[in-house]
Design an enzyme around this catalytic site. Structure first.
Site, PDB file in Angstrom:
ATOM      1  N   LYS A 128      56.496   7.500   3.778  1.00 47.20           N
ATOM      2  CA  LYS A 128      57.029   6.984   2.597  1.00 47.20           C
ATOM      3  C   LYS A 128      58.446   7.498   2.482  1.00 47.20           C
ATOM      4  O   LYS A 128      59.314   6.925   1.721  1.00 47.20           O
ATOM      5  CB  LYS A 128      56.306   7.618   1.477  1.00 47.20           C
ATOM      6  CG  LYS A 128      54.934   7.132   1.485  1.00 47.20           C
ATOM      7  CD  LYS A 128      54.358   7.900   0.500  1.00 47.20           C
ATOM      8  CE  LYS A 128      52.495   8.036   0.502  1.00 47.20           C
ATOM      9  NZ  LYS A 128      52.031   9.042  -0.351  1.00 47.20           N
ATOM     10  N   GLY A 129      59.039   8.284   3.297  1.00 50.20           N
ATOM     11  CA  GLY A 129      60.112   9.067   3.081  1.00 50.20           C
ATOM     12  C   GLY A 129      61.612   8.481   3.180  1.00 50.20           C
ATOM     13  O   GLY A 129      62.581   8.605   2.513  1.00 50.20           O
ATOM     14  N   GLU A 184      64.590   6.526   8.931  1.00 47.76           N
ATOM     15  CA  GLU A 184      63.792   7.598   8.960  1.00 47.76           C
ATOM     16  C   GLU A 184      64.598   8.639   8.022  1.00 47.76           C
ATOM     17  O   GLU A 184      65.891   8.521   7.723  1.00 47.76           O
ATOM     18  CB  GLU A 184      63.525   8.262  10.188  1.00 47.76           C
ATOM     19  CG  GLU A 184      62.846   9.732  10.258  1.00 47.76           C
ATOM     20  CD  GLU A 184      61.229   9.539   9.574  1.00 47.76           C
ATOM     21  OE1 GLU A 184      61.197   9.052   8.591  1.00 47.76           O
ATOM     22  OE2 GLU A 184      60.461  10.188  10.443  1.00 47.76           O
ATOM     23  N   ASP A 185      63.815   9.776   7.183  1.00 50.14           N
ATOM     24  CA  ASP A 185      64.557  10.337   6.145  1.00 50.14           C
ATOM     25  C   ASP A 185      65.122  11.547   6.919  1.00 50.14           C
ATOM     26  O   ASP A 185      66.164  12.089   6.859  1.00 50.14           O
ATOM     27  CB  ASP A 185      63.558  10.950   5.143  1.00 50.14           C
ATOM     28  CG  ASP A 185      62.102  11.369   5.780  1.00 50.14           C
ATOM     29  OD1 ASP A 185      62.067  11.540   6.847  1.00 50.14           O
ATOM     30  OD2 ASP A 185      61.170  11.612   4.881  1.00 50.14           O
ATOM     31  N   ASP A 200      63.077  16.515  12.797  1.00 46.85           N
ATOM     32  CA  ASP A 200      62.819  17.877  12.994  1.00 46.85           C
ATOM     33  C   ASP A 200      62.652  18.231  14.241  1.00 46.85           C
ATOM     34  O   ASP A 200      63.604  18.148  15.087  1.00 46.85           O
ATOM     35  CB  ASP A 200      61.672  18.149  12.062  1.00 46.85           C
ATOM     36  CG  ASP A 200      61.413  19.622  11.577  1.00 46.85           C
ATOM     37  OD1 ASP A 200      62.062  20.383  11.241  1.00 46.85           O
ATOM     38  OD2 ASP A 200      60.334  20.117  12.223  1.00 46.85           O
ATOM     39  N   PHE A 203      63.968  24.040   4.474  1.00 46.89           N
ATOM     40  CA  PHE A 203      63.031  22.948   4.152  1.00 46.89           C
ATOM     41  C   PHE A 203      63.796  22.234   2.877  1.00 46.89           C
ATOM     42  O   PHE A 203      63.950  22.756   1.812  1.00 46.89           O
ATOM     43  CB  PHE A 203      61.650  23.537   3.644  1.00 46.89           C
ATOM     44  CG  PHE A 203      60.509  22.378   3.431  1.00 46.89           C
ATOM     45  CD1 PHE A 203      60.021  21.740   4.423  1.00 46.89           C
ATOM     46  CD2 PHE A 203      60.448  22.005   2.094  1.00 46.89           C
ATOM     47  CE1 PHE A 203      59.120  20.783   4.199  1.00 46.89           C
ATOM     48  CE2 PHE A 203      59.540  20.974   1.897  1.00 46.89           C
ATOM     49  CZ  PHE A 203      59.017  20.371   2.685  1.00 46.89           C
ATOM     50  N   VAL A 204      63.750  20.806   2.937  1.00 42.15           N
ATOM     51  CA  VAL A 204      64.587  20.273   1.744  1.00 42.15           C
ATOM     52  C   VAL A 204      63.855  18.989   1.227  1.00 42.15           C
ATOM     53  O   VAL A 204      62.681  18.624   2.208  1.00 42.15           O
ATOM     54  CB  VAL A 204      66.031  19.348   2.565  1.00 42.15           C
ATOM     55  CG1 VAL A 204      66.867  20.500   2.942  1.00 42.15           C
ATOM     56  CG2 VAL A 204      65.551  18.624   3.625  1.00 42.15           C
ATOM     57  N   ASP A 219      59.495  14.961   0.695  1.00 37.74           N
ATOM     58  CA  ASP A 219      58.558  15.505  -0.284  1.00 37.74           C
ATOM     59  C   ASP A 219      58.219  16.816   0.166  1.00 37.74           C
ATOM     60  O   ASP A 219      58.482  17.245   1.351  1.00 37.74           O
ATOM     61  CB  ASP A 219      57.506  14.705  -0.241  1.00 37.74           C
ATOM     62  CG  ASP A 219      56.521  14.893   0.895  1.00 37.74           C
ATOM     63  OD1 ASP A 219      57.199  14.455   1.998  1.00 37.74           O
ATOM     64  OD2 ASP A 219      55.233  15.380   0.708  1.00 37.74           O
ATOM     65  N   ARG A 232      60.150  13.281  -4.238  1.00 37.53           N
ATOM     66  CA  ARG A 232      60.567  12.115  -3.521  1.00 37.53           C
ATOM     67  C   ARG A 232      61.569  11.248  -4.438  1.00 37.53           C
ATOM     68  O   ARG A 232      62.479  10.535  -3.897  1.00 37.53           O
ATOM     69  CB  ARG A 232      59.367  11.271  -3.126  1.00 37.53           C
ATOM     70  CG  ARG A 232      58.525  11.626  -1.990  1.00 37.53           C
ATOM     71  CD  ARG A 232      57.772  10.763  -1.245  1.00 37.53           C
ATOM     72  NE  ARG A 232      56.347  10.842  -0.567  1.00 37.53           N
ATOM     73  CZ  ARG A 232      56.561  11.341   0.604  1.00 37.53           C
ATOM     74  NH1 ARG A 232      57.479  11.315   1.379  1.00 37.53           N
ATOM     75  NH2 ARG A 232      55.344  11.556   1.271  1.00 37.53           N
TER      76      ARG A 232
HETATM   77  P1  IMP Z   1      59.409  15.634  13.628  1.00 41.58           P
HETATM   78  O1  IMP Z   1      58.403  14.597  13.962  1.00 41.58           O
HETATM   79  O2  IMP Z   1      59.120  17.176  13.609  1.00 41.58           O
HETATM   80  O3  IMP Z   1      60.855  15.342  13.783  1.00 41.58           O
HETATM   81  O4  IMP Z   1      59.136  15.431  11.917  1.00 41.58           O
HETATM   82  C1  IMP Z   1      59.728  14.424  11.073  1.00 41.58           C
HETATM   83  C2  IMP Z   1      58.922  14.440   9.918  1.00 41.58           C
HETATM   84  O5  IMP Z   1      58.640  15.592   9.369  1.00 41.58           O
HETATM   85  C3  IMP Z   1      59.726  13.726   8.834  1.00 41.58           C
HETATM   86  O6  IMP Z   1      59.367  12.275   8.554  1.00 41.58           O
HETATM   87  C4  IMP Z   1      59.425  14.290   7.552  1.00 41.58           C
HETATM   88  O7  IMP Z   1      58.374  13.685   6.840  1.00 41.58           O
HETATM   89  C5  IMP Z   1      58.897  15.774   7.855  1.00 41.58           C
HETATM   90  N1  IMP Z   1      59.874  16.842   7.536  1.00 41.58           N
HETATM   91  C6  IMP Z   1      60.709  17.765   8.525  1.00 41.58           C
HETATM   92  N2  IMP Z   1      61.497  18.264   7.988  1.00 41.58           N
HETATM   93  C7  IMP Z   1      61.254  18.334   6.457  1.00 41.58           C
HETATM   94  C8  IMP Z   1      61.783  18.745   5.317  1.00 41.58           C
HETATM   95  O8  IMP Z   1      62.767  19.713   5.607  1.00 41.58           O
HETATM   96  N3  IMP Z   1      61.408  18.388   4.170  1.00 41.58           N
HETATM   97  C9  IMP Z   1      60.491  17.238   4.079  1.00 41.58           C
HETATM   98  N4  IMP Z   1      60.070  16.788   5.214  1.00 41.58           N
HETATM   99  C10 IMP Z   1      60.290  17.095   6.463  1.00 41.58           C
HETATM  100 MG    MG Z   2      58.402  11.563   6.758  1.00 39.80          MG
END
Ligand code: IMP
Ligand code: MG
Length: 182
Positions: free
Chosen positions: A45-46, A102-103, A106, A155-156, A162, A168
């Site tokens: 949903k982000g 994407e939001d 990470d 963490f944001v 969220d 959100r």
């Molecule tokens: P990745 O697969 O590790 O790159 O994770 C990406 C997903 O992790 C994003 O779509 C977010 O849902 C979540 N995420 C990563 N960092 C944060 C953060 O700081 N706040 C909230 N959600 C996060």
């Molecule tokens: Mg996400």
């Protein structure tokens, strides 16, 4: 309402800066995708607020699609696994030039697997656009094509992001007090 906002007192990306980011990215996207069949694909949903603002500044016709996914990577399965809760609901992506929205990135696992999945489904081209990137957290080799802003490893929340499904709807991105003070 005051209590809700008060839990996020450190603003990392203001509404004004978000507006500048979406204007800049939309101009670049409008130029790069000229003559292509642009399909904006939001990761639920982000990405919802970011996608909504961005799409209205893109000066090209575009179609909209959504996916809802979750990934389990490091710590559970070393290679990572993509759980698809909602897949692209259309037959044939052969004529589609997809821009995944994407939001935040990470580890990079989610988007890397989404991109592979879309190519497996036959997409002509797949590019990625993220509001925020935390490059210091990367665990797999993945570089997004469009980045709103690189951020440090906090963490944001807010503007789609969220914590336990909360925050959100904030119009800015901030660091919740519990994450800032630790
Ligand atoms: P990745 O697969 O590790 O790159 O994770 C990406 C997903 O992790 C994003 O779509 C977010 O849902 C979540 N995420 C990563 N960092 C944060 C953060 O700081 N706040 C909230 N959600 C996060
Ligand atoms: Mg996400």
């Amino acid at each position: 309402m005051e209590e809700f906002n008060g839990a996020v007192s450190h603003v990392l990306v203001s509404s004004e800066e978000i507006d500048e980011i979406t204007t800049r990215l939309a101009a670049k996207i409008s130029k790069d995708f000229e003559g292509k069949n642009l399909v904006l694909l939001g990761i639920l949903k982000g990405s919802v607020p970011f996608m909504s603002d961005l799409m209205r500044k893109i000066s090209l016709p575009a179609e909209l699609e959504f996916m809802k996914v979750s990934s389990y990577g490091a710590g559970t399965v070393s290679s990572g696994k993509l759980n698809i809760h909602l897949d692209v609901l259309r037959e044939g992506l052969e004529n589609c030039d997809i821009l995944v929205i994407e939001d935040i990135i990470d580890s990079g696992r989610t988007l890397k697997m989404v991109v592979s999945h879309l190519y497996e489904k036959g997409a002509r081209s797949v590019k990625t656009c993220t509001l925020l990137d935390k490059p210091s957290r990367r665990e797999v080799d993945f570089t997004p094509d469009y980045v709103g802003k690189e951020v440090p490893d906090y963490f944001v929340v807010g503007y789609g992001l969220d914590f336990d499904e909360k925050f959100r709807t904030l119009p800015y991105v901030g660091i919740p007090d519990f994450a800032f003070n630790k």
